[in-house]
Design an enzyme around this catalytic site. Structure first.
Site, PDB file in Angstrom:
ATOM      1  N   PRO A   1     -27.920  22.271 -28.354  1.00 25.99           N
ATOM      2  CA  PRO A   1     -28.046  22.873 -29.675  1.00 25.99           C
ATOM      3  C   PRO A   1     -26.746  23.449 -30.237  1.00 25.99           C
ATOM      4  CG  PRO A   1     -29.146  24.207 -27.998  1.00 25.99           C
ATOM      5  CD  PRO A   1     -28.799  22.896 -27.361  1.00 25.99           C
ATOM      6  N   ASN A   2     -26.595  23.218 -31.534  1.00 24.43           N
ATOM      7  CA  ASN A   2     -25.484  23.757 -32.341  1.00 24.43           C
ATOM      8  C   ASN A   2     -24.144  23.077 -32.103  1.00 24.43           C
ATOM      9  OD1 ASN A   2     -27.107  25.804 -33.667  1.00 24.43           O
ATOM     10  ND2 ASN A   2     -27.190  26.805 -31.668  1.00 24.43           N
TER      11      ASN A   2
ATOM     12  N   ARG B   1     -18.658  25.977 -36.654  1.00 23.77           N
ATOM     13  CA  ARG B   1     -19.229  27.016 -35.822  1.00 23.77           C
ATOM     14  C   ARG B   1     -18.161  27.803 -35.048  1.00 23.77           C
ATOM     15  NH1 ARG B   1     -22.160  25.735 -30.091  1.00 23.77           N
ATOM     16  NH2 ARG B   1     -22.976  27.822 -29.864  1.00 23.77           N
TER      17      ARG B   1
ATOM     18  N   TYR C   1     -14.703  27.740 -30.516  1.00 22.45           N
ATOM     19  CA  TYR C   1     -14.943  26.309 -30.252  1.00 22.45           C
ATOM     20  C   TYR C   1     -13.937  25.377 -30.906  1.00 22.45           C
ATOM     21  CZ  TYR C   1     -19.345  28.181 -28.526  1.00 22.45           C
ATOM     22  OH  TYR C   1     -20.285  28.892 -27.826  1.00 22.45           O
TER      23      TYR C   1
ATOM     24  N   ASN D   1     -23.520  19.020 -21.790  1.00 19.61           N
ATOM     25  CA  ASN D   1     -23.233  20.368 -22.267  1.00 19.61           C
ATOM     26  C   ASN D   1     -24.548  20.880 -22.860  1.00 19.61           C
ATOM     27  OD1 ASN D   1     -22.538  22.730 -23.504  1.00 19.61           O
ATOM     28  ND2 ASN D   1     -20.674  21.951 -24.476  1.00 19.61           N
TER      29      ASN D   1
ATOM     30  N   ALA E   1     -26.671  26.553 -25.424  1.00 20.35           N
ATOM     31  CA  ALA E   1     -27.397  27.790 -25.120  1.00 20.35           C
ATOM     32  C   ALA E   1     -28.484  27.590 -24.062  1.00 20.35           C
ATOM     33  CB  ALA E   1     -28.008  28.354 -26.404  1.00 20.35           C
TER      34      ALA E   1
ATOM     35  N   GLU F   1     -21.627  19.131 -15.556  1.00 22.27           N
ATOM     36  CA  GLU F   1     -21.887  20.121 -16.617  1.00 22.27           C
ATOM     37  C   GLU F   1     -20.557  20.505 -17.275  1.00 22.27           C
ATOM     38  OE1 GLU F   1     -23.335  23.731 -14.875  1.00 22.27           O
ATOM     39  OE2 GLU F   1     -23.560  24.771 -16.797  1.00 22.27           O
TER      40      GLU F   1
ATOM     41  N   HIS G   1     -18.676  22.859 -20.499  1.00 17.45           N
ATOM     42  CA  HIS G   1     -18.695  23.850 -21.586  1.00 17.45           C
ATOM     43  C   HIS G   1     -17.314  23.887 -22.213  1.00 17.45           C
ATOM     44  CE1 HIS G   1     -22.572  25.201 -20.274  1.00 17.45           C
ATOM     45  NE2 HIS G   1     -22.115  25.159 -19.035  1.00 17.45           N
TER      46      HIS G   1
ATOM     47  N   ARG H   1     -16.996  35.442 -21.268  1.00 20.22           N
ATOM     48  CA  ARG H   1     -17.621  35.863 -22.519  1.00 20.22           C
ATOM     49  C   ARG H   1     -18.703  36.916 -22.212  1.00 20.22           C
ATOM     50  NH1 ARG H   1     -19.156  30.665 -25.853  1.00 20.22           N
ATOM     51  NH2 ARG H   1     -19.559  32.290 -27.412  1.00 20.22           N
TER      52      ARG H   1
END
Ligand code: DQA
Length: 143
Positions: free
Chosen positions: A9-10, A17, A22, A73, A76, A97, A99, A106
């Site tokens: 998502p996103n 964003r 990012y 990825n 969330a 995986e 990111h 963070r």
């Protein structure tokens, strides 16, 4: 060798964003970057992006017997989704995986990843390059 690249998502809003986190590059440019990395290695690939947890679970289930590896990825859903973890465990397709940001530096809630429990490797904080690293890892892992 066939890889399925899943973005959660996103990530379709890359560029727009939170560019300080990012970056300014769009989702389309991420797709082109991943495509170039796969083509350079002679790897067949499919790109999939969804904002919906169940759609991601369906895509992972559909990968069984079709794809040799998964780059994911989960965005969330990384921090919440037992369903995506279980899907990866069910199909037993080696997964890497990724990111874009460094989830360990963070907010506290981003430090835990359900997906890491199934992934062969977790790469974070390397931006687009992290996807290339994941692709090269899987190429080596699967040979
Ligand atoms: C992300 C990190 C997640 O915590 C976040 O929810 C995302 C993107 C990353 O690529 O850095 O949506 O997976």
């Amino acid at each position: 060798m066939k890889l399925l690249i899943i973005n959660g998502p996103n990530l379709n809003l890359l560029g727009l964003r939170e560019p300080d986190i990012y970056g300014n590059r769009s989702y389309e440019s991420l797709c082109a970057f991943i495509g170039d990395a796969c083509k350079a290695e002679g790897i067949e690939y499919k790109l999939f992006q969804s904002n919906h947890e169940g759609a991601i679970v369906d895509e992972i289930q559909g990968a069984y017997g079709v794809f040799d590896g998964i780059v994911i990825n989960p965005a969330a859903y990384t921090h919440t989704s037992v369903a995506i973890l279980d899907a990866l465990k069910a199909v037993e397709i080696p997964a890497a995986e990724v990111h874009l940001s460094d989830i360990n530096s963070r907010e506290e809630f981003r430090r835990h990843s359900y997906i890491s429990l199934a992934a062969k490797i977790t790469i974070c904080g390397k931006g687009f390059e992290g996807y290339k690293e994941a692709i090269l890892f899987l190429k080596d892992y699967l040979k």
